[in-house]
Design an enzyme around this catalytic site. Sequence first.
Site, PDB file in Angstrom:
ATOM      1  N   SER A 201       0.829  -1.195   0.000  1.00  0.00           N
ATOM      2  CA  SER A 201       0.000   0.000   0.000  1.00  0.00           C
ATOM      3  C   SER A 201       0.872   1.256   0.000  1.00  0.00           C
ATOM      4  CB  SER A 201      -0.974  -0.047   1.172  1.00  0.00           C
ATOM      5  OG  SER A 201      -2.127   0.691   0.885  1.00  0.00           O
ATOM      6  N   ASP A 307      -8.955  -5.405  -5.674  1.00  0.00           N
ATOM      7  CA  ASP A 307      -8.578  -4.342  -4.735  1.00  0.00           C
ATOM      8  C   ASP A 307      -9.364  -3.079  -5.081  1.00  0.00           C
ATOM      9  OD1 ASP A 307      -7.361  -2.457  -3.099  1.00  0.00           O
ATOM     10  OD2 ASP A 307      -5.341  -3.222  -3.442  1.00  0.00           O
ATOM     11  N   HIS A 338      -7.530  -5.869  -0.965  1.00  0.00           N
ATOM     12  CA  HIS A 338      -6.303  -5.200  -0.512  1.00  0.00           C
ATOM     13  C   HIS A 338      -5.622  -6.070   0.552  1.00  0.00           C
ATOM     14  CE1 HIS A 338      -3.982  -1.494  -0.538  1.00  0.00           C
ATOM     15  NE2 HIS A 338      -4.038  -1.398   0.774  1.00  0.00           N
TER      16      HIS A 338
END
Length: 652
Positions: A201, A307, A338
């Site tokens: 991320s 995601d 995610h």
Amino acid sequence: MPKRTRFTIWRPLVLAAVATLMAAFLSPAAAQAAGGAPRESRPVYSYANAIREAVWVDTGLDSDGDGKTDRVAADIVRPAEPAAQGRKVPVIMDASPYYSCCGRGNESQLKTYDANGDVVQMPLFYDNYFVPRGYAFVGVDLAGTNRSDGCVDVGGRSDIQSAKAVIDWLNGRAKGYSSRTGTTAVKASWTNGRTGMIGKSWDGTIANGVAATGVKGLKTIVPISAISSWYDYYFAQGAPLYDSGPDWLAGAVESDAAYAKCGAVQQKLIDGAPRNGDWTGLWTERDYVKDAAKVKASVFLVHGMQDLNVRTKHFGQWWNALAEHGVERKIWLSQTGHVDPFDYRRGAWVDTLHRWFDHELLGYDNGIDREPMADIERHPDQWVTSAVWPPSGTRTTILRPATGTEAGVGSLGLRRGSGTETFTDDPKRSETDWAAQIATPTADKAGFLTAPLTRDLRLSGSSKVTVTATPTTSTAHLTAVLVDLGPDTIRDYADDAEGITTLADRTCWGESTAGDSACFKKTEARTKAVDYTVFSRGWADLGTYADPGKGVPLTPGKAYTITLDLAATDHVVPKGHRLALIVAGTDKDLIDPPSTTPTLTLDLSRTAARVPLVGGAAAFDRATSGSTWTAPRANTLDGVRTPRTVQRVPVS
């Protein structure tokens, strides 16, 4: 020159030296029994006795305006034995804003420290596993977070320089100090400077951004679910994805001390990111794709194809840009949202990552560069590979919608259609509502389906949908989605855990200490039986029809043509299923609605989907031959629940 060649050149130059100095420069266990070149680093060093230290690296910036250049904290865990023997080690680095505010990994681990300020618990397994194998691990606090000076600027110069400066320090080009304010200089004499960055991320985003500077010493990056352009985190061609901007995100992760001093930076984030979705200089600075030509590091990219936090456009455009410039690369694509691969394919992930770092940072000829480029999760826990990605023979194929026997339920094929379809934006409806009623005429969407396929059809890469639409109001948002219509069992990406279930039992990966366990909770796939799967999406503000970076008011009754970029994916529509295209307005919870509620009329003769089919148009023709198009039976199909993106922080 493709980066793969780099290893072909490097190895012969050092192979003789490696063989001659094996006893001095490599652990005995790392060499093959026959005395040949090593193929795998082994856990021969003590994790319990590893050196733990903190260094504050001068970034050369004064982002908080206090008259002093910012120093960022780098917490280091490295094996003691190589340093004692005068041998230098490579570095694995994770630069993050989350080490004190939000935590890392499935268990939200934070850094902890002893009385001397040295790190005790380093989140995740990287230090536990790789330090005994002869690597140093460095966890960097981004500027403005945890123990670092400066301000968070959300992917901008300060964020990127936080990590780049540490790489410069590791290679002798920047200054480091033993404390945040002191004058005692510290040099990284224990490392050879070869660095690999990893992170999920925001952390992986920093790896992308640092690689895009071309900094010397960065040999590889492993970005997991990472952003490639910050504009695309907040907007899709002018359509807002969240009800806030980067200023909110900076405030969420900054330390209290930084927040008190960083009002000017906060205001720049507000001013530079207007909620109308216009492209500004702020977004140019945070666009790493434009600098892909500078990337010298290899890239092992990992992303969940469902995601909806860091949406898959990010990996698609980054991958394509890296390919254009010949960067050595590898990719894993899962069915999850995610989620870190440590939590959906743990054993294979640790083994592959180990071999990747051994190859990229130690130069071991373990063959990973000759293996298939792509691993793709086709069904939960069932993986396939591709020699290259997208596969050879993938061709852009133009599929065209046409009217059917009922309004809003048409066909999708190779021939140009005619006529129109009309729908009215309903911000309370989502892609799951549209797909569940694909065969039922509803006022909020237009759907187009192929006949049932007689062969499997694989889409691999990024699609585009060109729409010609006439609105009734001065603002309009558009959504286009691709749907696999047919029964399947998939990972439940719309569940809060986005495709995994966390269990109570643990597995261990590396060595532990009393303060830092190498044991993590096991996970398993969380699945859902469905009648359809939405597998690619795209959104846009119709007002950006002429310029994707600037929206303008629309003239009601005037036709506009716009092309929506759909998210990258790799999906097989099986024999017996149908491929569908749905065009609608606001996709509930995935984009924000426009200021009006328009009705839009599609000109089907000027509307088309350009999809990457393995085998191209010929494959589509074969997959639809021998099958007659008929309207499907009108009933409500079952799918995942409506995806929710209330999470405005790209975190684990």
